[in-house]
Design a protein around this motif. Structure first.
Motif, PDB file in Angstrom:
ATOM      1  N   VAL A   1      -5.977  -9.094   2.377  1.00 40.90           N
ATOM      2  CA  VAL A   1      -7.170  -9.698   1.265  1.00 40.90           C
ATOM      3  C   VAL A   1      -8.531  -9.155   1.822  1.00 40.90           C
ATOM      4  O   VAL A   1      -9.422  -9.776   1.120  1.00 40.90           O
ATOM      5  CB  VAL A   1      -6.960 -11.346   1.180  1.00 40.90           C
ATOM      6  CG1 VAL A   1      -5.648 -11.680   0.810  1.00 40.90           C
ATOM      7  CG2 VAL A   1      -7.327 -12.026   2.314  1.00 40.90           C
ATOM      8  N   GLY A   2      -8.773  -8.541   2.769  1.00 41.64           N
ATOM      9  CA  GLY A   2      -9.833  -7.721   2.915  1.00 41.64           C
ATOM     10  C   GLY A   2     -10.652  -8.573   3.894  1.00 41.64           C
ATOM     11  O   GLY A   2     -11.897  -8.306   4.268  1.00 41.64           O
ATOM     12  N   LEU A   3     -10.113  -9.685   4.676  1.00 43.00           N
ATOM     13  CA  LEU A   3     -11.086 -10.177   5.852  1.00 43.00           C
ATOM     14  C   LEU A   3     -11.201  -9.416   7.005  1.00 43.00           C
ATOM     15  O   LEU A   3     -10.190  -8.620   7.423  1.00 43.00           O
ATOM     16  CB  LEU A   3     -10.171 -11.646   6.210  1.00 43.00           C
ATOM     17  CG  LEU A   3     -10.184 -12.687   5.038  1.00 43.00           C
ATOM     18  CD1 LEU A   3      -9.333 -13.787   5.355  1.00 43.00           C
ATOM     19  CD2 LEU A   3     -11.645 -13.029   4.535  1.00 43.00           C
ATOM     20  N   PRO A   4     -12.107  -9.449   7.837  1.00 47.19           N
ATOM     21  CA  PRO A   4     -12.626  -8.460   8.761  1.00 47.19           C
ATOM     22  C   PRO A   4     -11.936  -9.008  10.157  1.00 47.19           C
ATOM     23  O   PRO A   4     -12.695  -9.290  11.106  1.00 47.19           O
ATOM     24  CB  PRO A   4     -14.167  -8.410   8.800  1.00 47.19           C
ATOM     25  CG  PRO A   4     -14.269  -9.543   8.300  1.00 47.19           C
ATOM     26  CD  PRO A   4     -13.524 -10.185   7.295  1.00 47.19           C
ATOM     27  N   VAL A   5     -10.537  -8.981  10.424  1.00 48.77           N
ATOM     28  CA  VAL A   5      -9.945  -9.525  11.459  1.00 48.77           C
ATOM     29  C   VAL A   5      -9.409  -8.330  12.142  1.00 48.77           C
ATOM     30  O   VAL A   5      -8.759  -7.341  11.756  1.00 48.77           O
ATOM     31  CB  VAL A   5      -8.706 -10.068  10.985  1.00 48.77           C
ATOM     32  CG1 VAL A   5      -7.838 -10.537  12.272  1.00 48.77           C
ATOM     33  CG2 VAL A   5      -9.164 -11.464  10.154  1.00 48.77           C
TER      34      VAL A   5
ATOM     35  N   ARG B   1      -2.916 -21.184   2.182  1.00 48.80           N
ATOM     36  CA  ARG B   1      -2.553 -20.175   1.465  1.00 48.80           C
ATOM     37  C   ARG B   1      -2.390 -18.941   2.163  1.00 48.80           C
ATOM     38  O   ARG B   1      -1.371 -18.214   1.796  1.00 48.80           O
ATOM     39  CB  ARG B   1      -3.645 -19.855   0.331  1.00 48.80           C
ATOM     40  CG  ARG B   1      -3.419 -20.943  -0.915  1.00 48.80           C
ATOM     41  CD  ARG B   1      -2.381 -20.721  -1.692  1.00 48.80           C
ATOM     42  NE  ARG B   1      -2.402 -21.326  -2.957  1.00 48.80           N
ATOM     43  CZ  ARG B   1      -1.463 -21.840  -3.721  1.00 48.80           C
ATOM     44  NH1 ARG B   1      -0.278 -21.444  -3.517  1.00 48.80           N
ATOM     45  NH2 ARG B   1      -1.536 -22.324  -4.880  1.00 48.80           N
ATOM     46  N   LEU B   2      -3.119 -18.615   3.029  1.00 44.44           N
ATOM     47  CA  LEU B   2      -2.958 -17.112   3.897  1.00 44.44           C
ATOM     48  C   LEU B   2      -1.647 -17.346   4.565  1.00 44.44           C
ATOM     49  O   LEU B   2      -1.021 -16.276   4.735  1.00 44.44           O
ATOM     50  CB  LEU B   2      -4.111 -16.886   4.535  1.00 44.44           C
ATOM     51  CG  LEU B   2      -5.412 -16.379   3.792  1.00 44.44           C
ATOM     52  CD1 LEU B   2      -6.512 -16.223   4.809  1.00 44.44           C
ATOM     53  CD2 LEU B   2      -5.097 -14.839   3.204  1.00 44.44           C
ATOM     54  N   THR B   3      -1.538 -18.476   5.351  1.00 48.54           N
ATOM     55  CA  THR B   3      -0.444 -18.648   5.974  1.00 48.54           C
ATOM     56  C   THR B   3       1.068 -18.648   5.291  1.00 48.54           C
ATOM     57  O   THR B   3       1.966 -18.136   5.880  1.00 48.54           O
ATOM     58  CB  THR B   3      -0.464 -19.785   7.196  1.00 48.54           C
ATOM     59  OG1 THR B   3      -1.072 -20.913   6.241  1.00 48.54           O
ATOM     60  CG2 THR B   3      -1.655 -19.542   7.954  1.00 48.54           C
ATOM     61  N   GLN B   4       0.905 -19.420   4.282  1.00 48.37           N
ATOM     62  CA  GLN B   4       2.159 -19.209   3.519  1.00 48.37           C
ATOM     63  C   GLN B   4       2.582 -17.701   3.082  1.00 48.37           C
ATOM     64  O   GLN B   4       3.543 -17.538   3.129  1.00 48.37           O
ATOM     65  CB  GLN B   4       2.096 -20.152   2.099  1.00 48.37           C
ATOM     66  CG  GLN B   4       3.018 -20.048   1.199  1.00 48.37           C
ATOM     67  CD  GLN B   4       2.688 -20.502  -0.220  1.00 48.37           C
ATOM     68  OE1 GLN B   4       1.732 -20.375  -0.881  1.00 48.37           O
ATOM     69  NE2 GLN B   4       3.894 -20.899  -0.962  1.00 48.37           N
ATOM     70  N   ARG B   5       1.433 -17.004   2.780  1.00 43.33           N
ATOM     71  CA  ARG B   5       1.769 -15.760   2.459  1.00 43.33           C
ATOM     72  C   ARG B   5       2.278 -14.910   3.566  1.00 43.33           C
ATOM     73  O   ARG B   5       3.260 -14.007   3.459  1.00 43.33           O
ATOM     74  CB  ARG B   5       0.475 -15.100   1.810  1.00 43.33           C
ATOM     75  CG  ARG B   5       0.645 -13.312   1.761  1.00 43.33           C
ATOM     76  CD  ARG B   5      -0.423 -12.824   0.799  1.00 43.33           C
ATOM     77  NE  ARG B   5      -0.352 -11.327   0.814  1.00 43.33           N
ATOM     78  CZ  ARG B   5       0.565 -10.681   0.367  1.00 43.33           C
ATOM     79  NH1 ARG B   5       1.540 -11.222  -0.473  1.00 43.33           N
ATOM     80  NH2 ARG B   5       0.572  -9.463   0.386  1.00 43.33           N
ATOM     81  N   ALA B   6       1.787 -15.181   4.633  1.00 45.50           N
ATOM     82  CA  ALA B   6       2.400 -14.558   6.040  1.00 45.50           C
ATOM     83  C   ALA B   6       3.844 -14.920   6.102  1.00 45.50           C
ATOM     84  O   ALA B   6       4.695 -13.895   6.347  1.00 45.50           O
ATOM     85  CB  ALA B   6       1.679 -15.111   7.212  1.00 45.50           C
ATOM     86  N   GLU B   7       4.254 -16.133   5.846  1.00 47.45           N
ATOM     87  CA  GLU B   7       5.712 -16.505   6.057  1.00 47.45           C
ATOM     88  C   GLU B   7       6.542 -16.051   4.915  1.00 47.45           C
ATOM     89  O   GLU B   7       7.516 -15.438   5.009  1.00 47.45           O
ATOM     90  CB  GLU B   7       5.954 -18.198   6.063  1.00 47.45           C
ATOM     91  CG  GLU B   7       7.190 -18.276   6.524  1.00 47.45           C
ATOM     92  CD  GLU B   7       7.443 -19.739   7.202  1.00 47.45           C
ATOM     93  OE1 GLU B   7       8.445 -20.126   7.501  1.00 47.45           O
ATOM     94  OE2 GLU B   7       6.239 -20.245   7.440  1.00 47.45           O
ATOM     95  N   ASN B   8       5.882 -16.097   3.550  1.00 47.15           N
ATOM     96  CA  ASN B   8       6.703 -15.510   2.640  1.00 47.15           C
ATOM     97  C   ASN B   8       6.755 -13.904   2.514  1.00 47.15           C
ATOM     98  O   ASN B   8       8.003 -13.405   2.486  1.00 47.15           O
ATOM     99  CB  ASN B   8       5.894 -15.753   1.237  1.00 47.15           C
ATOM    100  CG  ASN B   8       5.898 -17.033   0.749  1.00 47.15           C
ATOM    101  OD1 ASN B   8       5.325 -17.702  -0.253  1.00 47.15           O
ATOM    102  ND2 ASN B   8       6.841 -17.953   1.378  1.00 47.15           N
ATOM    103  N   ALA B   9       5.760 -12.981   2.811  1.00 47.34           N
ATOM    104  CA  ALA B   9       5.825 -11.738   2.505  1.00 47.34           C
ATOM    105  C   ALA B   9       5.898 -10.967   3.853  1.00 47.34           C
ATOM    106  O   ALA B   9       6.604  -9.791   3.848  1.00 47.34           O
ATOM    107  CB  ALA B   9       4.475 -11.383   1.938  1.00 47.34           C
ATOM    108  N   PHE B  10       5.637 -11.506   5.171  1.00 46.46           N
ATOM    109  CA  PHE B  10       5.763 -10.806   6.272  1.00 46.46           C
ATOM    110  C   PHE B  10       7.042 -11.110   7.171  1.00 46.46           C
ATOM    111  O   PHE B  10       7.627 -10.594   7.347  1.00 46.46           O
ATOM    112  CB  PHE B  10       4.554 -11.161   7.284  1.00 46.46           C
ATOM    113  CG  PHE B  10       4.549 -10.115   8.312  1.00 46.46           C
ATOM    114  CD1 PHE B  10       3.736  -8.913   8.131  1.00 46.46           C
ATOM    115  CD2 PHE B  10       5.027 -10.461   9.524  1.00 46.46           C
ATOM    116  CE1 PHE B  10       3.653  -8.059   9.336  1.00 46.46           C
ATOM    117  CE2 PHE B  10       4.977  -9.367  10.447  1.00 46.46           C
ATOM    118  CZ  PHE B  10       4.425  -8.256  10.460  1.00 46.46           C
ATOM    119  N   VAL B  11       7.126 -12.321   7.183  1.00 47.05           N
ATOM    120  CA  VAL B  11       8.420 -12.930   7.695  1.00 47.05           C
ATOM    121  C   VAL B  11       9.514 -13.103   6.933  1.00 47.05           C
ATOM    122  O   VAL B  11      10.795 -12.597   7.279  1.00 47.05           O
ATOM    123  CB  VAL B  11       8.165 -14.426   8.507  1.00 47.05           C
ATOM    124  CG1 VAL B  11       9.458 -14.961   9.296  1.00 47.05           C
ATOM    125  CG2 VAL B  11       6.776 -14.365   9.154  1.00 47.05           C
TER     126      VAL B  11
END
Length: 389
Positions: free
Chosen positions: A109-113, A159-169
């Protein structure tokens, strides 16, 4: 000082031992139990979790070279090293997929991490239905938010961590677990509308009313990624499409008979729909009782919720059923399984004076049935994710 704050120096020491430097900070995120509202979160419904005192601690520092190094005091195999530019939705390692997915989701989502060194310690039981994965994800997000001065709100991190589990894991979880870890407050349960994420903190002072909420970890490990969870979610979505609604949350209890009639011929989806609609109604009834100071009145609703999860949603197991049945027979106010199911934990609402009797009865009945000895402890409504050092 809580056990989490007491554990922070040990986590800092472990970080120094692993990485040879002092961490920038230490953050914590809790596990949770869900009082009522199971499998409703991915149906835009209502839930009511509370945070546990059991937490995942993360000691962390930023890196400038784009390298992500992950280490857990509870996992074998040493440091997992990845490059943030190379992260893709394929799990690099079983446990490390969760924090790696958070980095990926933030960058998507474009965050500078950039890179980071992270060391984790956790007291959240794994596989017990107490959201150890959400605690790991949320504490990672909170640490990265601070290290990179992102300024995200707790709801945005959820929301970001839910997306991590949905789309990445690759596990299609709803938003409840991450929101509970990020947003719960001490002494309260969180009434959450998962459609718009509106929520309010509901005072939940059980000791003040002579009550106690027990957690019974059956020690039957559940794995949400084995397909059964995804099957339930797909069935709910199929039901919503057949009924012409955005989500099953849009079916009221009054319209349930009509909805079930429309689904005639698909008994599996009928059962799933019946659970979601009645469970949403149970959440609303629990809220009404708590708002009116009738805490004991929620007991039968907890037990009714378990019957629905067992019979309509088919996510219970012999150990969970035994814990609930034994607890109620021994004098509990009410009991039900909590979490995704297929093992994990049950919650038991008891009079304070009956807590030991009920706990002993459950342990004895597990032994008589040849099951593993359950772990029984008190659920204390605790704080959500925060920086501890």
């Amino acid at each position: 000082m809580t056990d989490t704050e007491h554990g922070a120096p040990r986590t800092a020491a472990a970080f120094r031992e692993v990485y040879g430097a002092e961490p920038t900070g230490i953050w914590a995120a809790p596990g949770r139990v869900n009082l009522i509202g199971e499998h409703t979160d991915y149906n835009d419904g209502f839930v009511m979790p509370l945070a546990l005192p059991h937490t995942t601690l993360a000691a962390a520092s930023a890196r400038t070279d784009g390298v992500l190094r992950l280490h857990s005091g509870g996992a074998a195999g040493g440091i997992v090293e990845l490059r943030v530019d190379d992260l893709r939705p394929v799990a690099p390692a079983r446990w490390a997929a969760y924090p790696a997915g958070v980095v990926w989701a933030m960058r998507e989502v474009g965050l500078p991490v950039g890179g980071a060194d992270l060391h984790y310690d956790s007291t959240v039981p794994t596989g017990a239905g107490l959201s150890s994965s959400a605690a790991l994800e949320v504490v990672t997000a909170l640490a990265l938010d601070a290290l990179y001065a992102l300024g995200r709100t707790p709801q945005e991190l959820a929301r970001l961590t839910q997306r991590a589990e949905n789309a990445f894991v690759g596990v299609p979880v709803g938003i409840m677990d991450q929101t509970a870890a990020a947003c719960c407050t001490e002494g309260h349960a969180l009434f959450l509308d998962t459609r718009d994420l509106s929520h309010r903190q509901v005072p939940f002072d059980l000791p003040g009313e002579g009550l106690r909420l027990l957690v019974v970890d059956t020690r039957v490990k559940h794995e949400l990624g084995d397909g059964a969870y995804a099957e339930r979610r797909a069935g709910c979505e199929r039901g919503a499409r057949a009924l012409g609604v955005r989500a099953l949350r849009d079916i009221s209890l009054a319209h349930l008979p009509e909805a079930l009639n429309k689904l005639a011929g698909d008994a599996v989806v009928q059962s799933l729909v019946r659970h979601i609609v009645t469970e949403n109604h149970r959440v609303e009834e629990v809220i009404a009782h708590l708002d009116a100071g009738r805490t004991r009145a929620i007991g039968p609703l907890l037990t009714a919720g378990h019957a629905s999860l067992r019979d309509d949603f088919a996510v219970s197991c012999a150990e969970l059923d035994l814990a609930v049945d034994t607890a109620n027979a021994a004098g509990a106010v009410g009991a039900r399984m909590t979490g995704g199911g297929f093992g994990g934990s049950a919650i038991v609402l008891v009079e304070e004076a009956d807590a030991q009797t009920v706990s002993t009865a459950i342990t004895e009945d597990f032994a008589a049935a040849g099951h593993l000895t359950p772990r029984v402890f008190t659920a204390v409504p605790s704080a959500g994710a925060r920086r501890v050092r």
